[in-house]
Write a protein that holds these residues in place. Structure first.
Motif, PDB file in Angstrom:
ATOM      1  N   TYR A  44       0.755  -0.966   0.126  1.00 55.71           N
ATOM      2  CA  TYR A  44      -0.091  -0.051   0.085  1.00 55.71           C
ATOM      3  C   TYR A  44       0.943   1.194   0.035  1.00 55.71           C
ATOM      4  O   TYR A  44       1.977   1.415   0.472  1.00 55.71           O
ATOM      5  N   PRO A  45       0.249   2.233  -0.685  1.00 54.74           N
ATOM      6  CA  PRO A  45       1.152   3.567  -0.478  1.00 54.74           C
ATOM      7  C   PRO A  45       0.788   4.052   1.140  1.00 54.74           C
ATOM      8  O   PRO A  45      -0.066   3.721   1.721  1.00 54.74           O
ATOM      9  N   ALA A  46       1.794   4.776   1.669  1.00 57.95           N
ATOM     10  CA  ALA A  46       1.358   5.395   2.686  1.00 57.95           C
ATOM     11  C   ALA A  46       0.262   6.314   2.977  1.00 57.95           C
ATOM     12  O   ALA A  46       0.289   7.161   2.032  1.00 57.95           O
ATOM     13  N   LEU A  47      -0.312   6.437   3.985  1.00 57.73           N
ATOM     14  CA  LEU A  47      -1.321   7.347   4.096  1.00 57.73           C
ATOM     15  C   LEU A  47      -0.847   8.397   5.083  1.00 57.73           C
ATOM     16  O   LEU A  47      -0.709   8.155   6.468  1.00 57.73           O
ATOM     17  N   ASP A  48      -0.567   9.510   4.746  1.00 59.07           N
ATOM     18  CA  ASP A  48       0.042  10.537   5.748  1.00 59.07           C
ATOM     19  C   ASP A  48      -0.894  11.582   6.236  1.00 59.07           C
ATOM     20  O   ASP A  48      -1.122  12.455   5.752  1.00 59.07           O
ATOM     21  N   PHE A  49      -1.545  11.062   7.289  1.00 55.66           N
ATOM     22  CA  PHE A  49      -2.539  11.873   7.988  1.00 55.66           C
ATOM     23  C   PHE A  49      -1.708  12.688   9.141  1.00 55.66           C
ATOM     24  O   PHE A  49      -1.065  12.189   9.943  1.00 55.66           O
ATOM     25  N   GLU A  50      -2.274  13.899   8.987  1.00 58.86           N
ATOM     26  CA  GLU A  50      -1.563  15.022  10.182  1.00 58.86           C
ATOM     27  C   GLU A  50      -2.874  15.326  11.013  1.00 58.86           C
ATOM     28  O   GLU A  50      -3.901  15.721  10.299  1.00 58.86           O
ATOM     29  N   VAL A  51      -2.890  15.400  12.393  1.00 55.65           N
ATOM     30  CA  VAL A  51      -3.696  15.979  13.248  1.00 55.65           C
ATOM     31  C   VAL A  51      -4.007  17.479  12.839  1.00 55.65           C
ATOM     32  O   VAL A  51      -3.121  18.092  12.745  1.00 55.65           O
ATOM     33  N   PRO A  52      -5.124  17.940  12.296  1.00 53.49           N
ATOM     34  CA  PRO A  52      -5.551  19.051  12.061  1.00 53.49           C
ATOM     35  C   PRO A  52      -5.158  20.076  13.085  1.00 53.49           C
ATOM     36  O   PRO A  52      -5.611  19.780  14.392  1.00 53.49           O
ATOM     37  N   PRO A  53      -4.272  21.142  13.131  1.00 54.30           N
ATOM     38  CA  PRO A  53      -4.383  22.111  13.968  1.00 54.30           C
ATOM     39  C   PRO A  53      -5.544  22.673  14.524  1.00 54.30           C
ATOM     40  O   PRO A  53      -6.356  23.040  13.997  1.00 54.30           O
ATOM     41  N   ALA A  54      -5.541  23.149  16.025  1.00 52.65           N
ATOM     42  CA  ALA A  54      -6.734  23.482  16.510  1.00 52.65           C
ATOM     43  C   ALA A  54      -7.029  25.065  16.382  1.00 52.65           C
ATOM     44  O   ALA A  54      -8.056  25.374  16.272  1.00 52.65           O
ATOM     45  N   ALA A  55      -5.957  25.711  16.285  1.00 49.06           N
ATOM     46  CA  ALA A  55      -6.027  27.185  16.093  1.00 49.06           C
ATOM     47  C   ALA A  55      -6.865  27.711  15.298  1.00 49.06           C
ATOM     48  O   ALA A  55      -7.592  28.732  15.462  1.00 49.06           O
ATOM     49  N   PRO A  56      -6.840  27.126  14.011  1.00 52.27           N
ATOM     50  CA  PRO A  56      -7.511  27.805  12.755  1.00 52.27           C
ATOM     51  C   PRO A  56      -9.256  27.644  13.083  1.00 52.27           C
ATOM     52  O   PRO A  56      -9.878  28.461  12.599  1.00 52.27           O
ATOM     53  N   PHE A  57      -9.535  26.652  14.061  1.00 54.07           N
ATOM     54  CA  PHE A  57     -10.972  26.683  14.173  1.00 54.07           C
ATOM     55  C   PHE A  57     -11.475  27.488  15.507  1.00 54.07           C
ATOM     56  O   PHE A  57     -12.710  27.764  15.663  1.00 54.07           O
ATOM     57  N   TYR A  58     -10.558  28.085  16.151  1.00 53.69           N
ATOM     58  CA  TYR A  58     -10.750  28.392  17.431  1.00 53.69           C
ATOM     59  C   TYR A  58     -10.814  30.011  17.358  1.00 53.69           C
ATOM     60  O   TYR A  58     -10.307  30.618  16.907  1.00 53.69           O
ATOM     61  N   HIS A  59     -12.063  30.273  18.275  1.00 53.02           N
ATOM     62  CA  HIS A  59     -12.353  31.769  18.157  1.00 53.02           C
ATOM     63  C   HIS A  59     -13.141  32.002  19.680  1.00 53.02           C
ATOM     64  O   HIS A  59     -13.276  31.128  20.295  1.00 53.02           O
ATOM     65  N   GLU A  60     -12.801  33.369  20.099  1.00 53.18           N
ATOM     66  CA  GLU A  60     -13.512  33.582  21.195  1.00 53.18           C
ATOM     67  C   GLU A  60     -14.342  34.843  21.075  1.00 53.18           C
ATOM     68  O   GLU A  60     -14.137  35.934  20.757  1.00 53.18           O
ATOM     69  N   LEU A  61     -15.549  34.711  21.669  1.00 51.38           N
ATOM     70  CA  LEU A  61     -16.551  35.908  22.039  1.00 51.38           C
ATOM     71  C   LEU A  61     -16.242  36.600  22.952  1.00 51.38           C
ATOM     72  O   LEU A  61     -15.472  36.313  24.091  1.00 51.38           O
ATOM     73  N   ALA A  62     -16.978  37.796  23.266  1.00 50.87           N
ATOM     74  CA  ALA A  62     -16.957  38.734  24.301  1.00 50.87           C
ATOM     75  C   ALA A  62     -17.024  37.867  25.680  1.00 50.87           C
ATOM     76  O   ALA A  62     -17.765  37.251  25.536  1.00 50.87           O
ATOM     77  N   GLY A  63     -16.147  38.177  26.439  1.00 48.85           N
ATOM     78  CA  GLY A  63     -16.159  37.320  27.951  1.00 48.85           C
ATOM     79  C   GLY A  63     -15.323  36.224  27.687  1.00 48.85           C
ATOM     80  O   GLY A  63     -15.467  35.054  28.640  1.00 48.85           O
TER      81      GLY A  63
END
Lengths: 507, 599
Positions: A44-63
């Motif tokens: 089989y070819p290798a399956l190069d899976f990387e854990v997606p970084p969390a930062a691009p998904f993360y946001h903060e609302l007021a408070g």
């Protein structure tokens, strides 16, 4: 756009030749069309899976309210999920038993300040929106799923409900009487009895996580109790939010911010973390009488609590449990109890490490009454074996490979990714935990497995619970291979038959 | 023709069929169009078909195949064999599961010869059973000496076979390669096998699945019967209503094979032979009776090439698997079952309706939409307004060869199953008498349109739906169900409500809570008795209540009091309870005028 976390790595030469084709295809064509004798010979070819970084998904609302957003435009659907630090762990004192769960139910069912319950339900159903709320032991939650085209209206109704629930008295009566009907059925299904008694034997009757509501306690819950609980705990400062689906991140953050900014009242952040159980299980053989042809069995004790997310025993425990009973047909309990002996349809083991209490360890199976003793004997033999002998290289390899190779499925969809990260925030688990996860599994040795089996599996501390007809269970099988006298010298504690409503022993 | 399929952009699910005119009322924006799944199809020379849906954003492939065979293809004597097969398909092949196939097959021949002799003994046991000499032909305690001897020889040989076996190797190979969620299911019409594999290892699926279809070896055939029996105990015999559900189904279906349970009758489970299994396999697991299904990250051309290379090896068979030809008889009278179980009092009413894809199935689906859910008519009426039920719902189950519509409700408080039944008839009558208002119909359709998208969200669920609809006879249903259902009119609903819901076309199941189960209605005196005495006392109390003769009760009372002192102490507590009940009933009868001619 849809985020892709997957890249398939392939040899350079192949890539140059077949640059336009799928890399998986390229590799398979390289295998030249012959069918190998055995599956191990496939390449089989290798399956190069990387854990997606969390930062691009993360946001903060007021408070400082955390929001994880994952855009996915595959379908015209949007899901908004809110997890709250609120639940039955907050009960006690002013907050009566059952209030957290019933608040969770009634926020959805009781209308809003502006709309009667019926109007609200009709409106939601006409939009084909799916809105639900729940109250659990350490968390409560609210979910909205709707077609993109009605997102604004859907969000409007969702937050109207969350901010100003109506707690309609008539609907509260209906919900309470439905719960009462559910209570009447507590002794009907042996599985339900097993779960209830098991939680009590492991964590005691008073711990919020194992507590069962009685009919009197249910009757005592009033509308004001729900209003007070909602006022105090169903609040932005207790929330973690995820959004996934057909949205524009900026746009949806603005909408959420607006909704949260106008939250009325003044509550408090829930005391965190939840309290620990104050209970030590007593080893022994326990039995609850129930007239069924196939008894149900749990054998185990408390598991482990996360003290340190880098705990070096965590990965070996996972591998150990996989080999012992959690790995399906390749695990030892399933092989011996089901596959070799045909004594059970399902058999296996569970070992959990939990964030706010010791988890649990148990071996489980169901078997016809006469072979309960035999299946139990086998389970205990296996328990001794995994402590006394190192696991084989093959078992170790299969378990580790399986855990590593199935790891990417945890991040299968954008929705799954934001859920994992929201859970991290809820439990206090660093996102990097996932970056290190596979390497930690890969590093586990047979010595590690034996070390944690010896350290965390305790043959002398077992709680052994059987639900079924004792007269048929005790004598064992027709071939006299085992009977119940083998365990704890045959000394059995008969758990009292309980009235399903009061949970008092039936005299 | 394939270049557009190899792109790496997430597939936009194609939107098709704009409904020209909906109703005058507002439809949900964006939901008035049905969702379509782009399914690629191809067929091998041997007749095996393939369905493929590419989801390049995934790191895996959900891979499955479905055999168009289920319990409805069976006959008395081999009921449950389709499901049993599902278990046997995990037992390995000529390559997988053994270190020495030659000796392995020899042993299996010898095992079969012993089983022949055991079957001869079984015949004798059945005869002894018919003559009343033993009460269970399969009881291990009642085995003949010859059977014990044969079984010992059988077990010895099994030991030898096990020494050659690579236990559960089929699972091991997948597990080690990162395959997960491997499982299978059997129902009345189909048997489906599925697994999730990493995207780079799709070829493993082709290898493993074509191998087990090409060279299956049904190892552990006779011990696996025990596992299946445990499954039956788990699902049917140890659940609150399982046994009665089975009874209800066999009452409902008169002539159709849907009347026997998928798991099979217990006596059949004890009796399958390898020869029966092989004949069944040859008929129903032929290539032209199978469909392969892929959902996930793969290249379509490559999948096609692999399908041809691996599954193309299966021999061609031109004769199609036989149809189920037995039609359900026209029902002539209402059927009724009254059961007592450790369960909530509840009711089930079932009607013979229509099979999969029947032109009326869509209107029946809409009818369930009108009745079910939080704002559906049943919840509003039975749960909210009348307060007699804790839950109530309906279901139109369109199977391949025939279908049924069922109503289910659980009672609340003092309400009886009979009350729920009557409340159902009232709601049914409303549907028969009045057309559904436009807004209510639109609400149901909005939900159908939204659900048409929702059910495509999860790739595994999408794979299961393809298995299921192909198993029923047409996977295209996935793509046209929503559109056909959105065309249903209020008149259609009214028409089907009139057409299929005659009492003589129905079966009614009423469930009461067993007398000996603790329930809140129990009098304090009864509750105070030791649990083991209660059933007896309850039975006597029932008799006392039913009696119309004060004289008879007087003499019973005298008898009770005179025997009181001879009773063993542990039975003594029943005396005051019975005494009280007797005295109260006597008083009642003396106060009331004599009823029904009794004196």
């Amino acid at each position: 756009m849809s985020r892709r976390f997957l890249a398939v790595r392939h040899g350079l030469a192949v890539a140059l030749i077949l640059a336009a084709a799928s890399p998986v295809l390229a590799a398979a064509k390289a295998s030249n069309g012959a069918i190998p004798q055995r599956p191990e010979q496939l390449r089989y070819p290798a399956l190069d899976f990387e854990v997606p970084p969390a930062a691009p998904f993360y946001h903060e609302l007021a408070g400082g309210i955390p929001v994880y957003v994952a855009e996915d435009h595959t379908l015209p659907l949007v899901t908004v999920s809110i997890t709250l630090r609120a639940g039955s762990f907050l009960e006690g004192g002013e907050v009566g038993p059952g209030v957290a769960a019933l608040t969770g139910t009634m926020i959805r069912q009781g209308g809003t300040a502006q709309r009667s319950a019926e109007e609200f339900d009709e409106k939601v159903d006409f939009l084909a929106a799916d809105i639900n709320t729940t109250g659990g032991d350490i968390s409560s939650g609210a979910n909205l799923n709707c077609i993109t085209g009605v997102l604004d209206e859907g969000l409007g109704l969702f937050f109207e409900m969350l901010k100003t629930p109506g707690f309609d008295g008539g609907r509260l009566d209906v919900a309470k009487s439905n719960l009462l009907e559910g209570m009447k059925q507590r002794n009907d299904d042996a599985g339900q009895i097993l779960d209830r008694e098991w939680q009590w034997l492991l964590y005691g009757h008073d711990y919020f996580g194992s507590k069962q509501l009685t009919a009197d306690e249910l009757a005592a819950i009033g509308r004001d109790d729900l209003i007070a609980f909602h006022d105090r705990y169903w609040r932005p400062e207790n929330m973690i939010i995820t959004v996934s689906g057909d949205v524009d991140t900026k746009d949806v953050l603005a909408k959420l911010g607006k909704q949260l900014a106008s939250w009325p009242g003044n509550g408090t952040a829930a005391a965190w973390p939840p309290p620990e159980p104050d209970f030590k299980p007593t080893a022994g053989l326990y039995h609850y009488e129930k007239d069924i042809p196939q008894a149900k069995v749990f054998i185990g004790h408390q598991g482990l609590e996360w003290q340190d997310w880098d705990d070096p025993d965590a990965a070996p425990l996972q591998v150990m449990n996989e080999i012992f009973g959690a790995g399906g047909f390749t695990s030892r309990l399933v092989k011996r109890i089901r596959s070799d002996e045909g004594l059970a349809y399902s058999a296996g083991s569970v070992f959990t490490i939990e964030p706010f209490r010791p988890g649990q360890f148990y071996m489980l199976f169901q078997s016809k009454n006469s072979t309960v003793a035999l299946a139990s004997k086998i389970a205990l033999e296996e328990l001794a074996r995994i402590r006394d002998e190192p696991v084989s290289d093959e078992e170790l390899k299969i378990a580790k490979q399986s855990l590593v190779e199935t790891f990417p499925r945890r991040f299968e969809s954008p929705r799954a990714v934001v859920r994992v990260y929201a859970q991290d925030t809820f439990q206090g688990r660093p996102h990097e935990y996932w970056q290190k996860w596979r390497d930690r599994i890969r590093a586990v040795t047979a010595e590690d497995v034996q070390r944690v089996a010896k350290r965390y599996l305790d043959p002398d501390g077992l709680v052994f619970l059987v639900v079924g007809p004792w007269e048929q269970i005790a004598p064992g099988d027709a071939d006299h291979r085992a009977d119940m006298n083998l365990f704890f010298g045959g000394k059995v504690t008969d758990l009292p038959q309980l009235d399903p409503l009061s949970l008092e022993p039936v005299p | 023709m394939n270049e557009h399929r190899t792109n790496h952009v997430a597939p936009r699910l194609l939107v098709a069929v704009t409904l020209a005119v909906l109703l005058a009322l507002p439809a949900v924006a964006g939901a008035e169009q049905g969702a379509q799944v782009p399914v690629s199809t191809f067929k091998l020379d041997n007749g095996m078909e393939f369905l493929a849906v590419q989801r390049p954003e995934l790191s895996t492939v959900y891979a499955a195949w479905v055999a168009h065979v289920g319990s409805s293809n069976e006959r008395p004597g081999i009921t449950g064999i389709s499901h049993f097969f599902e278990h046997m398909m995990f037992k390995g092949t000529h390559t997988i599961g053994t270190t020495n196939i030659t000796r392995d097959l020899e042993i299996m021949d010898e095992l079969e010869k012993i089983q022949e002799q055991i079957r001869a003994e079984d015949r004798k046991q059945r005869e002894r059973y018919r003559l009343g000499e033993i009460d269970n032909p399969f009881d291990p305690e009642q085995r003949t000496p010859k059977m014990v001897e044969l079984e010992a020889r059988f077990n010895e040989l099994m030991e030898e076979q096990r020494s050659l076996m690579v236990k559960d190797e089929f699972d091991k190979v997948y597990t080690e390669a990162g395959g997960s969620g491997m499982n299978a299911f059997t129902n009345e019409d189909m048997t489906g096998y599925f697994v999730n594999v990493p995207a780079n290892k799709l070829e493993l699926w082709f290898w493993m699945e074509s191998d087990r279809l090409l060279n299956p070896v049904f190892r552990e055939f006779y011990t696996e019967r025990d596992v299946v029996y445990e499954e039956r105990r788990l699902r049917t015999e140890s659940t609150p209503t399982g046994k009665f559900d089975e009874l209800f189904e066999s009452m409902f279906w008169q002539s159709h094979p849907y009347g026997w349970p998928v798991v099979g009758w217990p006596s059949d489970l004890e009796s399958y032979s390898m020869a029966q299994a092989k004949a069944y396999y040859d008929t129903y697991y032929a290539a032209n009776n199978l469909t392969g299904i892929l959902v996930g990250n793969f290249d379509l051309d490559q999948a096609k090439a692999l399908a041809e290379r691996y599954f193309g090896r299966l021999p061609q068979r031109t004769a199609p698997a036989p149809d189920v030809v037995t039609l359900e008889m026209q029902q002539l009278a209402e059927k009724r079952m009254v059961a007592e179980c450790d369960c909530q009092p509840q009711v089930q009413v079932a009607y013979h309706t229509v099979p999969f894809r029947h032109k009326d199935s869509y209107a029946l689906d809409v009818m369930t939409g009108i009745l079910n859910g939080n704002t559906g008519r049943l919840y509003k009426s039975l749960v909210l307004d009348q307060g007699i039920a804790s839950s109530a719902s309906t279901n139109q189950n369109s199977r391949k060869w025939a279908g049924a519509f069922t109503f289910n409700a659980e009672a609340k408080g003092d309400a009886t199953p009979e009350q729920l039944e009557q409340a159902w008839y009232a709601e049914l009558k409303r549907l028969q008498d009045e057309p559904v208002p436009a807004e209510e119909l639109q609400k149901v359709k909005n939900n159908i349109a939204a659900d048409a998208f929702r059910r495509l969200e999860n790739p595994f669920f999408l794979c299961l739906q393809l298995i299921f609809y192909d198993g029923l006879g047409d996977w295209h249903y996935l793509n046209y169900w929503a559109d056909k259902t959105l065309e249903v009119t209020a008149e259609d609903v009214q028409r089907v409500a009139k057409e299929y819901f005659d009492p003589t076309n129905s079966a009614v199941g009423l469930y009461r809570r067993s007398a000996d189960a603790p329930a809140e209605e129990m009098s304090p005196e009864l509750a105070a008795l030791p649990a083991q005495l209660r059933p007896m006392v309850q039975a006597q109390l029932k008799q006392i209540q039913a009696s119309q003769s004060a004289d008879e009760l007087e003499s019973a009372l005298n008898q009770l009091l005179s025997q009181k002192d001879q009773m063993p102490p542990q039975v003594q507590p029943i005396v005051p309870v019975l005494e009280k009940a007797l005295r109260e009933r006597i008083e009642e009868l003396s106060a009331a005028p004599a009823a029904g001619g009794e004196s």
